[in-house]
Design a protein around this motif. Structure first.
Motif, mmCIF file in Angstrom:
data_model
loop_
_atom_site.group_PDB
_atom_site.id
_atom_site.type_symbol
_atom_site.label_atom_id
_atom_site.label_comp_id
_atom_site.label_asym_id
_atom_site.label_seq_id
_atom_site.Cartn_x
_atom_site.Cartn_y
_atom_site.Cartn_z
ATOM 1 N N CYS A 83 29.974 1.041 -72.623
ATOM 2 C CA CYS A 83 30.790 0.082 -73.385
ATOM 3 C C CYS A 83 30.304 -0.019 -74.830
ATOM 4 O O CYS A 83 31.102 -0.239 -75.737
ATOM 5 C CB CYS A 83 30.729 -1.293 -72.734
ATOM 6 N N PHE A 84 29.009 0.134 -75.042
ATOM 7 C CA PHE A 84 28.412 -0.014 -76.366
ATOM 8 C C PHE A 84 28.801 1.132 -77.300
ATOM 9 O O PHE A 84 29.126 0.905 -78.469
ATOM 10 C CB PHE A 84 26.887 -0.071 -76.212
ATOM 11 N N THR A 85 28.793 2.339 -76.800
ATOM 12 C CA THR A 85 29.034 3.514 -77.640
ATOM 13 C C THR A 85 30.391 3.486 -78.341
ATOM 14 O O THR A 85 30.451 3.697 -79.557
ATOM 15 C CB THR A 85 28.861 4.799 -76.813
ATOM 16 N N PRO A 86 31.508 3.228 -77.663
ATOM 17 C CA PRO A 86 32.787 3.159 -78.389
ATOM 18 C C PRO A 86 32.832 2.015 -79.406
ATOM 19 O O PRO A 86 33.445 2.152 -80.468
ATOM 20 C CB PRO A 86 33.829 2.949 -77.296
ATOM 21 N N ASP A 87 32.184 0.907 -79.085
ATOM 22 C CA ASP A 87 32.155 -0.213 -80.022
ATOM 23 C C ASP A 87 31.445 0.178 -81.314
ATOM 24 O O ASP A 87 31.911 -0.117 -82.413
ATOM 25 C CB ASP A 87 31.461 -1.428 -79.403
ATOM 26 N N VAL A 88 30.314 0.852 -81.185
ATOM 27 C CA VAL A 88 29.562 1.285 -82.361
ATOM 28 C C VAL A 88 30.372 2.305 -83.152
ATOM 29 O O VAL A 88 30.440 2.245 -84.380
ATOM 30 C CB VAL A 88 28.196 1.868 -81.948
ATOM 31 N N ALA A 89 31.003 3.232 -82.457
ATOM 32 C CA ALA A 89 31.807 4.248 -83.138
ATOM 33 C C ALA A 89 32.924 3.590 -83.947
ATOM 34 O O ALA A 89 33.187 3.969 -85.084
ATOM 35 C CB ALA A 89 32.386 5.222 -82.122
ATOM 36 N N HIS A 90 33.561 2.585 -83.371
ATOM 37 C CA HIS A 90 34.637 1.888 -84.082
ATOM 38 C C HIS A 90 34.089 1.145 -85.292
ATOM 39 O O HIS A 90 34.682 1.177 -86.375
ATOM 40 C CB HIS A 90 35.338 0.917 -83.140
ATOM 41 N N GLU A 91 32.972 0.470 -85.122
ATOM 42 C CA GLU A 91 32.393 -0.305 -86.214
ATOM 43 C C GLU A 91 31.975 0.593 -87.374
ATOM 44 O O GLU A 91 32.037 0.194 -88.529
ATOM 45 C CB GLU A 91 31.197 -1.122 -85.728
ATOM 46 N N LEU A 92 31.551 1.812 -87.095
ATOM 47 C CA LEU A 92 31.189 2.737 -88.161
ATOM 48 C C LEU A 92 32.413 3.394 -88.778
ATOM 49 O O LEU A 92 32.461 3.626 -89.981
ATOM 50 C CB LEU A 92 30.253 3.821 -87.622
ATOM 51 N N ARG A 93 33.393 3.705 -87.960
ATOM 52 C CA ARG A 93 34.578 4.414 -88.435
ATOM 53 C C ARG A 93 35.411 3.547 -89.370
ATOM 54 O O ARG A 93 35.959 4.031 -90.360
ATOM 55 C CB ARG A 93 35.424 4.832 -87.230
ATOM 56 N N THR A 94 35.527 2.267 -89.090
ATOM 57 C CA THR A 94 36.379 1.385 -89.875
ATOM 58 C C THR A 94 35.967 1.320 -91.353
ATOM 59 O O THR A 94 36.790 1.572 -92.228
ATOM 60 C CB THR A 94 36.415 -0.022 -89.240
ATOM 61 N N PRO A 95 34.689 1.039 -91.690
ATOM 62 C CA PRO A 95 34.321 1.022 -93.108
ATOM 63 C C PRO A 95 34.396 2.413 -93.747
ATOM 64 O O PRO A 95 34.755 2.541 -94.920
ATOM 65 C CB PRO A 95 32.884 0.512 -93.129
ATOM 66 N N LEU A 96 34.068 3.449 -92.994
ATOM 67 C CA LEU A 96 34.130 4.791 -93.554
ATOM 68 C C LEU A 96 35.559 5.183 -93.889
ATOM 69 O O LEU A 96 35.809 5.819 -94.913
ATOM 70 C CB LEU A 96 33.518 5.807 -92.580
ATOM 71 N N THR A 97 36.512 4.773 -93.063
ATOM 72 C CA THR A 97 37.917 5.056 -93.353
ATOM 73 C C THR A 97 38.347 4.331 -94.621
ATOM 74 O O THR A 97 39.036 4.899 -95.473
ATOM 75 C CB THR A 97 38.804 4.638 -92.172
ATOM 76 N N GLY A 98 37.934 3.088 -94.768
ATOM 77 C CA GLY A 98 38.265 2.330 -95.971
ATOM 78 C C GLY A 98 37.697 2.969 -97.218
ATOM 79 O O GLY A 98 38.376 3.070 -98.246
ATOM 80 N N LEU A 99 36.459 3.425 -97.144
ATOM 81 C CA LEU A 99 35.849 4.094 -98.288
ATOM 82 C C LEU A 99 36.559 5.406 -98.600
ATOM 83 O O LEU A 99 36.766 5.749 -99.762
ATOM 84 C CB LEU A 99 34.372 4.365 -98.020
ATOM 85 N N HIS A 100 36.932 6.122 -97.561
ATOM 86 C CA HIS A 100 37.635 7.393 -97.749
ATOM 87 C C HIS A 100 38.985 7.158 -98.437
ATOM 88 O O HIS A 100 39.338 7.878 -99.376
ATOM 89 C CB HIS A 100 37.832 8.078 -96.402
ATOM 90 N N LEU A 101 39.719 6.154 -97.983
ATOM 91 C CA LEU A 101 41.015 5.858 -98.593
ATOM 92 C C LEU A 101 40.858 5.390 -100.034
ATOM 93 O O LEU A 101 41.621 5.789 -100.913
ATOM 94 C CB LEU A 101 41.760 4.812 -97.765
ATOM 95 N N ALA A 102 39.881 4.550 -100.290
ATOM 96 C CA ALA A 102 39.658 4.062 -101.656
ATOM 97 C C ALA A 102 39.237 5.209 -102.570
ATOM 98 O O ALA A 102 39.676 5.282 -103.724
ATOM 99 C CB ALA A 102 38.590 2.964 -101.651
#
Length: 50
Positions: free
Chosen positions: A14-33
């Motif tokens: 359960c922890f692994t997907p949560d961590v992946a999501h938490e890391l992916r979200t800011p990285l996507t925002g930075l990529h788009l910006a």
């Protein structure tokens, strides 16, 4: 002992997907910006440029 091991495994699964999501979200925002900033034209020589 098997139940404790199974509980730990479930917690890790359960922890692994949560961590992946938490890391992916800011990285996507930075990529788009970064993409938006790179696509914006650069103005030189005028103080009133955007």
């Amino acid at each position: 002992m098997a139940a404790a091991l199974q509980a730990k495994l479930h917690g890790e699964q359960c922890f692994t997907p949560d961590v992946a999501h938490e890391l992916r979200t800011p990285l996507t925002g930075l990529h788009l910006a970064g993409g938006a900033a790179a696509a914006r034209p650069r103005w030189r020589g005028t103080a009133s440029a955007p």
